[in-house]
Write an enzyme that holds these catalytic residues in place. Structure first.
Site, PDB file in Angstrom:
ATOM      1  N   TYR A  25      16.648  -3.701  -4.597  1.00 30.79           N
ATOM      2  CA  TYR A  25      15.422  -4.322  -4.068  1.00 30.79           C
ATOM      3  C   TYR A  25      14.193  -3.510  -4.498  1.00 30.79           C
ATOM      4  O   TYR A  25      13.189  -4.071  -4.948  1.00 30.79           O
ATOM      5  CB  TYR A  25      15.489  -4.412  -2.534  1.00 30.79           C
ATOM      6  CG  TYR A  25      14.162  -4.778  -1.902  1.00 30.79           C
ATOM      7  CD1 TYR A  25      13.627  -6.057  -2.044  1.00 30.79           C
ATOM      8  CD2 TYR A  25      13.429  -3.833  -1.181  1.00 30.79           C
ATOM      9  CE1 TYR A  25      12.385  -6.384  -1.485  1.00 30.79           C
ATOM     10  CE2 TYR A  25      12.208  -4.149  -0.622  1.00 30.79           C
ATOM     11  CZ  TYR A  25      11.684  -5.428  -0.779  1.00 30.79           C
ATOM     12  OH  TYR A  25      10.478  -5.741  -0.234  1.00 30.79           O
ATOM     13  N   SER A 107       3.945  -1.158   5.665  1.00 34.04           N
ATOM     14  CA  SER A 107       4.002  -2.573   5.282  1.00 34.04           C
ATOM     15  C   SER A 107       4.201  -3.469   6.508  1.00 34.04           C
ATOM     16  O   SER A 107       4.875  -3.079   7.471  1.00 34.04           O
ATOM     17  CB  SER A 107       5.188  -2.765   4.321  1.00 34.04           C
ATOM     18  OG  SER A 107       5.485  -4.132   4.162  1.00 34.04           O
ATOM     19  N   TYR A 130       0.032  -8.939   5.459  1.00 36.43           N
ATOM     20  CA  TYR A 130       0.252 -10.191   4.741  1.00 36.43           C
ATOM     21  C   TYR A 130      -0.348 -11.314   5.572  1.00 36.43           C
ATOM     22  O   TYR A 130      -0.298 -11.267   6.806  1.00 36.43           O
ATOM     23  CB  TYR A 130       1.749 -10.468   4.562  1.00 36.43           C
ATOM     24  CG  TYR A 130       2.394  -9.723   3.425  1.00 36.43           C
ATOM     25  CD1 TYR A 130       1.903  -9.828   2.132  1.00 36.43           C
ATOM     26  CD2 TYR A 130       3.505  -8.919   3.642  1.00 36.43           C
ATOM     27  CE1 TYR A 130       2.504  -9.152   1.086  1.00 36.43           C
ATOM     28  CE2 TYR A 130       4.113  -8.246   2.592  1.00 36.43           C
ATOM     29  CZ  TYR A 130       3.602  -8.367   1.323  1.00 36.43           C
ATOM     30  OH  TYR A 130       4.195  -7.705   0.283  1.00 36.43           O
ATOM     31  N   THR A 156      -3.047  -7.593   1.445  1.00 36.31           N
ATOM     32  CA  THR A 156      -2.398  -7.986   0.189  1.00 36.31           C
ATOM     33  C   THR A 156      -2.679  -9.447  -0.111  1.00 36.31           C
ATOM     34  O   THR A 156      -2.389 -10.323   0.707  1.00 36.31           O
ATOM     35  CB  THR A 156      -0.873  -7.758   0.280  1.00 36.31           C
ATOM     36  OG1 THR A 156      -0.649  -6.378   0.547  1.00 36.31           O
ATOM     37  CG2 THR A 156      -0.178  -8.139  -1.019  1.00 36.31           C
ATOM     38  N   ARG A 165      13.261 -12.304  -7.834  1.00 36.75           N
ATOM     39  CA  ARG A 165      13.925 -11.086  -8.314  1.00 36.75           C
ATOM     40  C   ARG A 165      15.412 -11.383  -8.341  1.00 36.75           C
ATOM     41  O   ARG A 165      16.036 -11.553  -7.301  1.00 36.75           O
ATOM     42  CB  ARG A 165      13.610  -9.910  -7.400  1.00 36.75           C
ATOM     43  CG  ARG A 165      12.097  -9.596  -7.318  1.00 36.75           C
ATOM     44  CD  ARG A 165      11.576  -9.714  -5.919  1.00 36.75           C
ATOM     45  NE  ARG A 165      10.108  -9.712  -5.856  1.00 36.75           N
ATOM     46  CZ  ARG A 165       9.452  -9.253  -4.812  1.00 36.75           C
ATOM     47  NH1 ARG A 165      10.086  -8.754  -3.772  1.00 36.75           N
ATOM     48  NH2 ARG A 165       8.146  -9.333  -4.796  1.00 36.75           N
ATOM     49  N   LYS A 252      -5.754  -5.587  -1.804  1.00 36.96           N
ATOM     50  CA  LYS A 252      -4.677  -5.207  -2.742  1.00 36.96           C
ATOM     51  C   LYS A 252      -4.224  -6.406  -3.570  1.00 36.96           C
ATOM     52  O   LYS A 252      -4.050  -7.500  -3.028  1.00 36.96           O
ATOM     53  CB  LYS A 252      -3.492  -4.662  -1.933  1.00 36.96           C
ATOM     54  CG  LYS A 252      -2.273  -4.274  -2.763  1.00 36.96           C
ATOM     55  CD  LYS A 252      -1.284  -3.488  -1.925  1.00 36.96           C
ATOM     56  CE  LYS A 252      -0.093  -3.050  -2.728  1.00 36.96           C
ATOM     57  NZ  LYS A 252       0.885  -4.115  -2.958  1.00 36.96           N
ATOM     58  N   HIS A 276       1.617  -5.813  -7.920  1.00 40.08           N
ATOM     59  CA  HIS A 276       2.706  -5.734  -6.951  1.00 40.08           C
ATOM     60  C   HIS A 276       3.955  -5.073  -7.570  1.00 40.08           C
ATOM     61  O   HIS A 276       5.088  -5.519  -7.375  1.00 40.08           O
ATOM     62  CB  HIS A 276       3.044  -7.144  -6.432  1.00 40.08           C
ATOM     63  CG  HIS A 276       3.493  -7.170  -5.001  1.00 40.08           C
ATOM     64  ND1 HIS A 276       2.697  -7.571  -3.968  1.00 40.08           N
ATOM     65  CD2 HIS A 276       4.666  -6.829  -4.426  1.00 40.08           C
ATOM     66  CE1 HIS A 276       3.360  -7.496  -2.828  1.00 40.08           C
ATOM     67  NE2 HIS A 276       4.563  -7.039  -3.079  1.00 40.08           N
ATOM     68  N   ARG A 279       6.475  -7.221  -9.454  1.00 42.37           N
ATOM     69  CA  ARG A 279       7.438  -7.992  -8.659  1.00 42.37           C
ATOM     70  C   ARG A 279       6.987  -9.429  -8.417  1.00 42.37           C
ATOM     71  O   ARG A 279       7.688 -10.211  -7.791  1.00 42.37           O
ATOM     72  CB  ARG A 279       7.635  -7.307  -7.297  1.00 42.37           C
ATOM     73  CG  ARG A 279       8.155  -5.913  -7.418  1.00 42.37           C
ATOM     74  CD  ARG A 279       7.902  -5.089  -6.166  1.00 42.37           C
ATOM     75  NE  ARG A 279       8.705  -5.493  -5.029  1.00 42.37           N
ATOM     76  CZ  ARG A 279       9.988  -5.191  -4.862  1.00 42.37           C
ATOM     77  NH1 ARG A 279      10.613  -4.494  -5.774  1.00 42.37           N
ATOM     78  NH2 ARG A 279      10.640  -5.573  -3.788  1.00 42.37           N
TER      79      ARG A 279
HETATM   80  C1  GLV Z   1       7.183  -7.327  -0.814  1.00 39.68           C
HETATM   81  O1  GLV Z   1       7.422  -7.046   0.302  1.00 39.68           O
HETATM   82  C2  GLV Z   1       8.017  -7.171  -1.949  1.00 39.68           C
HETATM   83  O2  GLV Z   1       9.241  -7.239  -1.820  1.00 39.68           O
HETATM   84  O3  GLV Z   1       7.473  -6.996  -3.053  1.00 39.68           O
END
Ligand code: GLV
Length: 384
Positions: A25, A107, A130, A156, A165, A252, A276, A279
């Site tokens: 992750y 976060s 967020y 963000t 991903r 951000k 980011h 990502r």
């Molecule tokens: C956000 O939380 C991420 O996974 O990029």
């Protein structure tokens, strides 16, 4: 154990100690991962000017970010699921940052809650927000960050939808992990991690669970974002958030000069040049290549920070030379955390500090606030 000499050593150790699902992750980008790779690799092309026979005594890395004193201009980035890299991960990382004298950013998608981190630290940290559809929930999150005495809100703007991903899908990412046979087999090879997790109650999204009604599946980041994040987010919402918060605001996710201009117009105190960590939009330019253009466009009107691809103190000083007032590290501190808990985050910061300090000296400077593009070889760095 072999000595830890660089961030790569921490990465290797984290890969050994953290369950695959959570290591992957952290250590991945979206789709082909081209932006994720470019973030780090494009630092490599930038070259320094080596200077000799200059006074290198009494060096200092102390600086400021949004007017706050920092021991070096390197903050810990907001990273989701940090408490899954290591039990109580956000608390440990926040403590390491506090002792070191650099900002820690919690976060929204953390495992330890705002209140929990506040209860286990003594100095203010920053909170990353967020924007979700449920405005009452956002208002309460802002209120909770204020009550916890957070000294900046990092808003963000680049994650209304989640970039795919591949590894997270293959691994069935969730927090806590589902007890499927492959997960159990993999976790059985990570005894330290398991012992830590069995010894803590912090295994859920601490800012969300028990605080947000109407959320069915709270274990999955992808379903949470798909259901809760606000697709209609606009600069009007930024204004609403700024008013509600009333304190220092950092935007951000800026990669484009036009957006940088809008960030200035929003009245924010700083912006972070960021994709980011590669990502989100695969194929977007690297953060370091976007930085000079954004500094040229708005650097006189707003403090410019950056994140993405930093793996050493050399990378930090290159970003400072190109006009960043400060930078953020995400994966480097997560590797430290996964490798060795709080001591690993401290080690990560020490490695970066030493590399930054020595590189500054080799470039003929003694004060990090004097770093500018004169330390870089002309023609080796990205154009404005
Ligand atoms: C956000 O939380 C991420 O996974 O990029």
């Amino acid at each position: 154990m072999k000595p830890i000499t660089c961030i790569e050593d921490l990465r290797v150790l984290a890969q050994r100690r953290v369950p695959r699902m959570f290591y992957d992750y952290a250590d991945s980008g979206s789709w082909t991962e081209s932006t994720y790779r470019a973030n780090a690799s494009e630092f490599g092309a930038i070259k320094f000017r080596q200077r000799v026979a200059v006074d290198m005594s009494n060096r200092t890395l102390a600086s400021t970010m949004i007017g706050q004193d920092v021991a070096m201009p390197v903050a810990l980035a907001p990273t989701g699921l940090t408490g899954m890299q290591h039990a109580d991960g956000e608390i440990l990382a926040a403590r390491a940052a506090e002792k070191f004298g650099v900002p820690f950013t919690l976060s929204t998608m953390s495992i330890c809650s705002i209140e929990d981190v506040a209860a286990h630290t003594t100095k203010p940290f920053w909170f990353q927000l967020y924007v979700m559809k449920d405005r009452d929930f956002i208002a309460r999150l802002i209120e909770r960050a204020r009550a916890a005495k957070c000294s900046a809100l990092v808003l963000t703007l680049d994650l209304q939808v989640l970039g795919q991903r591949h590894k997270d899908i293959r691994n069935g990412l969730s927090a806590p992990p589902r007890l499927t046979l492959p997960n159990i087999v993999n976790m059985a090879t990570k005894p330290r991690w398991c012992v830590g997790m069995l010894g803590t109650k912090r295994r859920y999204f601490g800012n969300i669970v028990g605080h947000a009604p109407k959320v069915a599946d709270m274990s999955s980041l992808s379903s949470w974002t798909a259901n809760q994040f606000d697709l209609t987010l606009s600069w009007k919402d930024v204004e609403w958030i700024k008013q509600r918060w009333g304190g220092k605001l950092i935007i951000k996710g800026i990669l484009d000069a036009e957006d940088a201009r809008l960030a200035v117009d929003s009245g924010a105190d700083a912006l972070i040049v960021s994709n980011h960590g590669g990502r989100q939009l695969d194929g977007a330019q690297s953060s370091i290549s976007a930085l000079p253009g954004i500094v040229a466009a708005v650097g006189k009107e707003i403090e410019v920070h950056m994140d993405g691809g930093i793996r050493s103190g050399q990378d930090v000083i290159k970003a400072l030379a190109l006009g960043a007032q400060g930078v953020y590290i995400g994966r480097p501190f997560l590797y430290g955390l996964g490798a060795m808990g709080e001591a690993g985050v401290t080690r990560c910061l020490e490695i970066i500090r030493t590399e930054l300090d020595l590189t500054m000296a080799f470039c003929g400077l003694r004060d990090v606030r004097d770093v500018d593009r004169k330390i870089l070889l002309p023609g080796s760095y990205p154009a404005e």
